[in-house]
Design a protein around this motif. Structure first.
Motif, mmCIF file in Angstrom:
data_model
loop_
_atom_site.group_PDB
_atom_site.id
_atom_site.type_symbol
_atom_site.label_atom_id
_atom_site.label_comp_id
_atom_site.label_asym_id
_atom_site.label_seq_id
_atom_site.Cartn_x
_atom_site.Cartn_y
_atom_site.Cartn_z
ATOM 1 N N ASP A 1 12.529 -0.552 4.726
ATOM 2 C CA ASP A 1 11.965 -1.414 3.945
ATOM 3 C C ASP A 1 10.421 -1.574 4.205
ATOM 4 N N GLY A 2 9.322 -1.473 3.325
ATOM 5 C CA GLY A 2 7.810 -1.757 3.667
ATOM 6 C C GLY A 2 7.425 -0.541 4.256
ATOM 7 N N TYR A 3 7.776 0.690 4.698
ATOM 8 C CA TYR A 3 7.427 1.892 5.488
ATOM 9 C C TYR A 3 7.505 2.937 4.626
ATOM 10 N N PRO B 1 -1.306 2.944 4.062
ATOM 11 C CA PRO B 1 -2.395 4.019 3.397
ATOM 12 C C PRO B 1 -2.687 5.014 4.611
ATOM 13 N N ALA B 2 -3.155 4.423 5.910
ATOM 14 C CA ALA B 2 -3.644 5.100 6.869
ATOM 15 C C ALA B 2 -2.512 6.129 7.439
ATOM 16 N N ARG C 1 4.280 6.638 -11.336
ATOM 17 C CA ARG C 1 4.389 6.620 -9.834
ATOM 18 C C ARG C 1 2.933 6.474 -9.047
ATOM 19 N N VAL C 2 2.729 5.439 -8.496
ATOM 20 C CA VAL C 2 1.598 5.403 -7.777
ATOM 21 C C VAL C 2 1.542 6.470 -6.755
ATOM 22 N N CYS C 3 0.496 7.054 -6.504
ATOM 23 C CA CYS C 3 0.374 8.053 -5.378
ATOM 24 C C CYS C 3 -0.594 7.772 -4.292
ATOM 25 N N GLU C 4 -0.454 8.138 -2.988
ATOM 26 C CA GLU C 4 -1.274 7.842 -1.866
ATOM 27 C C GLU C 4 -2.857 7.962 -2.244
ATOM 28 N N ASP C 5 -3.093 8.987 -3.046
ATOM 29 C CA ASP C 5 -4.638 8.917 -3.023
ATOM 30 C C ASP C 5 -5.296 7.822 -3.712
ATOM 31 N N GLY D 1 0.859 -1.092 0.263
ATOM 32 C CA GLY D 1 0.220 0.052 0.054
ATOM 33 C C GLY D 1 0.900 1.340 -0.022
ATOM 34 N N LEU D 2 1.766 1.109 -0.497
ATOM 35 C CA LEU D 2 2.785 2.303 -0.500
ATOM 36 C C LEU D 2 3.030 2.844 -1.840
ATOM 37 N N PRO D 3 3.034 4.298 -1.989
ATOM 38 C CA PRO D 3 3.342 4.983 -3.202
ATOM 39 C C PRO D 3 4.623 4.541 -3.831
#
Length: 531
Positions: A505-507, A485-486, A432-436, A383-385
């Protein structure tokens, strides 16, 4: 020494130390230049006239006035800041006053010098003195002009003029945004009347006039919402998070709503489902007219059943007037909010989806854009950008051509779900994927709610001064896919420089610090998310 010209300007003081008073130059219509002392109140410059003779105040609007009309003090129409009248003196008027005094003093000195020399050779047989004829220079004249947007406050009757859009009456301080937009609607109506008066032989010109009128509605509407949002954001108080770049957010209903959610206010609340659908459709029409020469594209065809791909979008005078009326309704609600007046209750917006989107689409997205957005959401592990695997994308949509995928990506980027960068000769742009994207799509794809998860994390975050993100994940008990995401939503409220840029890694970050302004921003976020 006689100083007859300066004496005429004297309003106090002594003969050797005069206090002078210079009338302020006026515009052709009798207004004076004013200049806001608030350096952030762009464009600062406005003109101020008198109260209109015979103006009858509406008692119902008296409560909107913040100050008694006609009393000392001026309100900046752009920011609402009030100060003494002298502080609004325009710099050009100060220069003009100095110029008038300089010339008057110079001519007084020339007169005195001539008088001193008048009898210098009266008794001399060898010298003759005859002063040459001297003409007085005319007093300096300074050009003044009235501004394009001239208004009369509908609360106190004060006449004034501004550049662009202002929010408040310079006299009584009442919000005047609705008055501004009413003038825009009036001008748009005149454009539509001109277009309707043209014959069949001038059909192309008529369409052009209607297109300009339609575009003017959205331009004024977007500018009005943007000005109010920035005014509210800049007055949140010291320590508030910096204002994020607005861009074209107010050309989109949902983005505009998210912006005003920061102040627990929905400017579109009075529009019912049918009105929201009409407003959304007209915003889409404006994009076609402004960016596609009015030719219907695939995205617009999704929202307008009567529209056919490749044809010119239909513009009807009645639709433009309706568009202006809907925008006026939104602006009036904002104006009432600024005046702290009672707001009408929200309309029922649940009868139908306001954008009239097909069931398999999200918001204004096309079916292809929705499908790719869902795929990104469902295949993300953390779930990370971040960057998107192009090969995996292409192989997952074998029925779509490269051009169709590229257009779908642009569709997602239009709503800020993706960032795209284009490279020469590349099949697709780098993505690039965004948080939204996760904040929106997770509720559809994952049967989870990032908003609810963020509300669960906020008390844990507020209990700390330094937040160890991996440790917070363990403490929360959420899966990594739900956690990121939260926490990303919360991190977006933290001030610049307090979020670690180190990789983990992962965050999204290993840790971040919290100061008082961040706590205020996070608590406000919680109130918005809970509303």
């Amino acid at each position: 020494m006689k100083l007859k010209r300066l004496e005429k300007m004297r309003s106090g003081g002594t003969r050797t130390k005069m206090q002078l008073s210079i009338p302020i130059p006026k515009t052709p219509d009798g207004r004076v230049y004013r200049y806001s002392p608030n350096a952030d109140a762009h464009p600062r410059h406005f003109v101020l006239g008198d109260t209109v003779a015979g103006f009858a105040a509406d008692p119902a609007k008296a409560e909107r006035m913040k100050y008694t009309p006609g009393t000392a003090g001026t309100v900046c129409p752009y920011s609402g800041v009030r100060a003494d009248d002298e502080e609004f003196m325009h710099p050009d008027d100060r220069k003009a006053a100095v110029k008038v005094v300089e010339q008057a003093a110079l001519q007084d000195m020339q007169d005195a010098f001539s008088e001193m020399l008048a009898g210098v050779a009266r008794r001399s047989k060898s010298l003759t003195y005859k002063p040459a004829p001297r003409k007085s220079k005319p007093r300096p004249r300074f050009g003044r002009r009235d501004l394009m947007r001239l208004l009369v406050c509908d609360c106190c009757g004060r006449d004034y003029g501004v550049f662009a859009i202002s929010l408040f009456c310079p006299d009584c301080g009442a919000p005047n945004l609705a008055l501004h937009f009413a003038r825009e609607a009036e001008l748009v109506g005149q454009q539509v009347d001109l277009a309707e008066g043209l014959g069949v032989e001038q059909q192309e010109l008529a369409y052009r006039l209607l297109g300009n009128a339609h575009e003017d509605v959205l331009t004024a509407f977007e500018a009005s919402l943007k000005v109010v949002y920035l005014h509210l954001a800049q007055n949140r108080g010291p320590g508030s998070a910096p204002v994020k770049q607005v861009g074209n957010d107010f050309q989109n209903i949902e983005k505009g709503r998210r912006r005003f959610d920061e102040f627990s206010f929905d400017p579109f609340a009075e529009l019912d489902a049918k009105e929201l659908a009409a407003l959304s459709l007209n915003i889409q029409k404006r994009h076609l007219i402004g960016h596609n020469l009015g030719v219907v594209d695939a995205k617009f065809a999704q929202h307008a059943k009567e529209a056919k791909l490749g044809e010119t979008v239909e513009l009807v005078a009645a639709d433009i007037r309706t568009f202006g009326t809907l925008c006026q309704k939104v602006v009036r609600r904002i104006d009432d909010m600024l005046a702290q007046a009672p707001l009408p209750p929200p309309a029922d917006q649940d009868e139908e989806n306001y954008a009239q989107s097909p069931e398999d689409t999200i918001g204004d997205l096309s079916p292809e854009g929705t499908a790719i957005g869902k795929w990104i959401c469902e295949t993300s592990i953390d779930g990370l950008p971040g960057p998107l695997d192009e090969e995996a994308l292409i192989s997952s949509f074998p029925d779509l051509s490269t051009d169709q995928i590229s257009e779908a990506l642009a569709d997602l980027a239009e709503d800020d779900y993706l960032d795209l960068s284009h490279a020469i000769s590349a099949r697709l742009p780098r993505v690039r994927v965004c948080e939204d994207l996760f904040l929106t799509f997770d509720t559809y794809c994952m049967e989870t709610n990032p908003v609810a998860d963020a509300l669960q994390l906020i008390p844990l975050v507020l209990s700390k001064e330094t937040v160890d993100v991996p440790a917070l994940h363990v403490e929360s008990g959420l899966s990594l896919r739900r956690f990121n995401p939260a926490i990303g939503l919360i991190i977006s409220e933290i001030g610049e420089g307090r979020v670690s840029g180190a990789w983990v890694d992962g965050y999204p970050t290993p840790y971040f610090f919290i100061v008082d302004s961040d706590r205020v921003a996070i608590k406000r976020l919680a109130r918005r998310l809970s509303a």
